[in-house]
Motif scaffolding. Structure first.
Motif, PDB file in Angstrom:
ATOM      1  N   ASN A   1       0.821  -1.216   0.000  1.00 31.89           N
ATOM      2  CA  ASN A   1       0.000   0.000   0.000  1.00 31.89           C
ATOM      3  C   ASN A   1       0.853   1.264   0.000  1.00 31.89           C
ATOM      4  O   ASN A   1       0.571   2.235   0.702  1.00 31.89           O
ATOM      5  CB  ASN A   1      -0.946   0.008   1.213  1.00 31.89           C
ATOM      6  CG  ASN A   1      -1.910  -1.161   1.203  1.00 31.89           C
ATOM      7  OD1 ASN A   1      -2.462  -1.522   0.162  1.00 31.89           O
ATOM      8  ND2 ASN A   1      -2.105  -1.766   2.370  1.00 31.89           N
ATOM      9  N   GLY A   2       1.929   1.217  -0.792  1.00 28.86           N
ATOM     10  CA  GLY A   2       2.790   2.366  -0.936  1.00 28.86           C
ATOM     11  C   GLY A   2       3.793   2.563   0.187  1.00 28.86           C
ATOM     12  O   GLY A   2       4.552   3.538   0.178  1.00 28.86           O
ATOM     13  N   ILE A   3       3.819   1.642   1.159  1.00 31.48           N
ATOM     14  CA  ILE A   3       4.722   1.751   2.300  1.00 31.48           C
ATOM     15  C   ILE A   3       5.686   0.569   2.280  1.00 31.48           C
ATOM     16  O   ILE A   3       5.265  -0.578   2.130  1.00 31.48           O
ATOM     17  CB  ILE A   3       3.951   1.767   3.633  1.00 31.48           C
ATOM     18  CG1 ILE A   3       2.965   2.943   3.654  1.00 31.48           C
ATOM     19  CG2 ILE A   3       4.908   1.844   4.814  1.00 31.48           C
ATOM     20  CD1 ILE A   3       2.045   2.936   4.863  1.00 31.48           C
ATOM     21  N   GLN A   4       6.987   0.837   2.423  1.00 31.97           N
ATOM     22  CA  GLN A   4       7.952  -0.252   2.437  1.00 31.97           C
ATOM     23  C   GLN A   4       7.924  -0.940   3.797  1.00 31.97           C
ATOM     24  O   GLN A   4       8.043  -0.294   4.839  1.00 31.97           O
ATOM     25  CB  GLN A   4       9.366   0.244   2.125  1.00 31.97           C
ATOM     26  CG  GLN A   4      10.336  -0.892   1.843  1.00 31.97           C
ATOM     27  CD  GLN A   4      11.684  -0.409   1.360  1.00 31.97           C
ATOM     28  OE1 GLN A   4      12.301   0.433   1.994  1.00 31.97           O
ATOM     29  NE2 GLN A   4      12.142  -0.937   0.230  1.00 31.97           N
ATOM     30  N   ARG A   5       7.748  -2.265   3.756  1.00 30.59           N
ATOM     31  CA  ARG A   5       7.658  -3.062   4.966  1.00 30.59           C
ATOM     32  C   ARG A   5       8.732  -4.144   4.967  1.00 30.59           C
ATOM     33  O   ARG A   5       9.181  -4.597   3.900  1.00 30.59           O
ATOM     34  CB  ARG A   5       6.290  -3.736   5.073  1.00 30.59           C
ATOM     35  CG  ARG A   5       5.126  -2.780   5.270  1.00 30.59           C
ATOM     36  CD  ARG A   5       5.198  -2.077   6.609  1.00 30.59           C
ATOM     37  NE  ARG A   5       3.973  -1.354   6.933  1.00 30.59           N
ATOM     38  CZ  ARG A   5       3.838  -0.585   8.006  1.00 30.59           C
ATOM     39  NH1 ARG A   5       4.850  -0.445   8.854  1.00 30.59           N
ATOM     40  NH2 ARG A   5       2.703   0.046   8.240  1.00 30.59           N
ATOM     41  N   ALA A   6       9.133  -4.550   6.173  1.00 30.12           N
ATOM     42  CA  ALA A   6      10.038  -5.682   6.343  1.00 30.12           C
ATOM     43  C   ALA A   6       9.210  -6.854   6.846  1.00 30.12           C
ATOM     44  O   ALA A   6       8.543  -6.747   7.880  1.00 30.12           O
ATOM     45  CB  ALA A   6      11.142  -5.340   7.330  1.00 30.12           C
ATOM     46  N   GLU A   7       9.237  -7.950   6.098  1.00 32.67           N
ATOM     47  CA  GLU A   7       8.460  -9.133   6.451  1.00 32.67           C
ATOM     48  C   GLU A   7       9.413 -10.279   6.757  1.00 32.67           C
ATOM     49  O   GLU A   7      10.291 -10.604   5.962  1.00 32.67           O
ATOM     50  CB  GLU A   7       7.508  -9.500   5.314  1.00 32.67           C
ATOM     51  CG  GLU A   7       6.500  -8.384   5.015  1.00 32.67           C
ATOM     52  CD  GLU A   7       5.543  -8.725   3.888  1.00 32.67           C
ATOM     53  OE1 GLU A   7       5.711  -9.803   3.271  1.00 32.67           O
ATOM     54  OE2 GLU A   7       4.642  -7.915   3.628  1.00 32.67           O
ATOM     55  N   VAL A   8       9.245 -10.897   7.925  1.00 32.03           N
ATOM     56  CA  VAL A   8      10.192 -11.892   8.417  1.00 32.03           C
ATOM     57  C   VAL A   8       9.494 -13.232   8.638  1.00 32.03           C
ATOM     58  O   VAL A   8       8.286 -13.281   8.886  1.00 32.03           O
ATOM     59  CB  VAL A   8      10.848 -11.397   9.733  1.00 32.03           C
ATOM     60  CG1 VAL A   8       9.829 -11.328  10.864  1.00 32.03           C
ATOM     61  CG2 VAL A   8      12.037 -12.267  10.113  1.00 32.03           C
ATOM     62  N   ARG A   9      10.275 -14.308   8.523  1.00 33.34           N
ATOM     63  CA  ARG A   9       9.758 -15.647   8.813  1.00 33.34           C
ATOM     64  C   ARG A   9      10.800 -16.394   9.642  1.00 33.34           C
ATOM     65  O   ARG A   9      12.002 -16.305   9.391  1.00 33.34           O
ATOM     66  CB  ARG A   9       9.414 -16.412   7.536  1.00 33.34           C
ATOM     67  CG  ARG A   9      10.530 -16.571   6.547  1.00 33.34           C
ATOM     68  CD  ARG A   9      10.041 -17.119   5.220  1.00 33.34           C
ATOM     69  NE  ARG A   9       9.436 -18.446   5.323  1.00 33.34           N
ATOM     70  CZ  ARG A   9       8.729 -19.011   4.352  1.00 33.34           C
ATOM     71  NH1 ARG A   9       8.535 -18.387   3.199  1.00 33.34           N
ATOM     72  NH2 ARG A   9       8.208 -20.206   4.532  1.00 33.34           N
TER      73      ARG A   9
END
Length: 381
Positions: free
Chosen positions: A282-290
């Motif tokens: 949604n236009g926002i840079q996110r960090a996604e972790v597993r």
């Protein structure tokens, strides 16, 4: 014992060759990327069989003999869900038709490969409403092959989530053992999108379809943390500030995963490793972790994809860095003897563009070896 023979199209660094192993002999390899070709030569030292250049320049006279296998991991850019949607009409993925024209010409010469394996992204199944996948299957049938497709996730073999589509064709004159043919699809290897696409093919084409019956391995014996280098080469650990910035890019859901691992490793005095990608949501840079013992799917660092980050929590201490080139190679099932480019981006691109070697080995041992052995018996019996 005579080795089985193969052509390796869109060869990259020769990962299909690595998976096939020493029981197979490469008669011909091709890739248009000179840097990848350098890696191919560094690992296989095969100047005579490697042709560097556009596949459109390949002629049947470049293809020695009648190969047991033609392997083609053709470009995925136009078939990927993140691509532009051009499908097989696109400039990159459309090279499938250039490859297939060579198959047609070999057939005219009486030298059609005994088997063909295509590898690509699962987006192939839904590209242009499934029409691109149906076109591929119809091409096999129209050129004298029985054909079956499977989706296999590399996570069965290596700690990387990497589902890929494999289309396996067997020349009509070779018998397929009944043990390799199921009566119908199964949910694990034959998703609904595949069934829908195949179900709308003409009845004459459907008669040539095969639902492959192979047993995927269970209980992988290696996890993501096991592949990490104790002293990573080609990358440096992030500063505390850089790691903090990554944590600040996380949603509460992702941040809670890190907190749980922090608490657990502090209490138990252990170390856990996870993988992280930066994505735009949604236009926002996110960090996604597993932290599920499996790395995310390796991607090339182009087209907007970020390079994969390693996040290590050691007794509550959180550290981060980029995935090293050797770790990327291990995620592709390559031995540490595999020679990687010295340049980080070249090495990462080579791995992200490749096919997981143990999956190639699985298909060869699970299907091709059995079919080709029977073909020899039939020809000499």
């Amino acid at each position: 014992m005579n080795k089985r023979t193969f052509y390796e199209f869109f060869a990259g660094g020769g990962m299909a060759r690595a998976g096939l192993g020493e029981e197979w002999e490469c008669l011909f390899a091709n890739d248009f990327d000179a840097k990848k070709a350098d890696s191919y030569r560094a690992n296989w030292g095969d100047e005579e069989s490697l042709l560097v250049g556009d596949i459109a320049a390949v002629r049947t006279e470049n293809l020695e003999g009648c190969a047991d296998l033609a392997w083609a991991s053709f470009p995925c850019q136009d078939l990927s869900l993140a691509g532009g949607g051009s499908g097989l009409a696109g400039t990159r993925s459309g090279t499938f038709w250039t490859f297939w024209n060579l198959i047609r010409l070999l057939r005219v010469e009486g030298r059609a490969p005994r088997s063909i394996v295509l590898e690509n992204v699962c987006g192939t199944l839904t590209s242009n409403g499934g029409e691109d996948f149906r076109s591929i299957v119809s091409a096999f049938v129209g050129s004298g092959y029985r054909v079956g497709a499977m989706v296999i996730d590399a996570a069965h073999f290596v700690p990387q989530s990497r589902p890929r589509l494999f289309v396996v064709g067997i020349r009509n004159d070779l018998p397929i053992p009944s043990s390799l043919r199921a009566e119908g699809p199964n949910d694990e290897m034959h998703p609904q999108a595949m069934r829908q696409a195949l179900g709308s093919l003409p009845s004459g084409t459907q008669e040539k379809l095969v639902w492959w019956s192979v047993n995927l391995p269970r209980g992988r014996n290696i996890d993501f943390a096991d592949l990490l280098e104790a002293e990573p080469k080609g990358v440096s650990w992030h500063s505390r500030e850089e790691t903090r910035n990554l944590l600040n890019m996380m949603t509460e859901r992702n941040l809670s995963k890190v907190r749980e691992v922090e608490l657990r490793t502090r209490e138990l005095g252990t170390l856990e490793a996870g993988s992280l990608y930066r994505r735009t949501r949604n236009g926002i840079q996110r960090a996604e972790v597993r932290f599920d013992s499996v790395a995310g799917c390796l991607r090339t660092p182009s087209g907007g994809s970020s390079r994969q980050t390693v996040i290590v929590v050691d007794r509550g201490r959180v550290r981060s860095r980029l995935l090293s080139p050797r770790e990327a190679a291990r995620l592709m099932g390559l031995a540490d003897t595999y020679i990687l480019p010295a340049n980080y981006n070249q090495a990462y691109h080579l791995m992200g563009d490749g096919v997981v070697a143990p999956v190639v080995s699985f298909i060869a041992k699970g299907i091709l070896n059995s079919v080709l052995a029977r073909g020899v018996l039939r020809a000499t019996g």
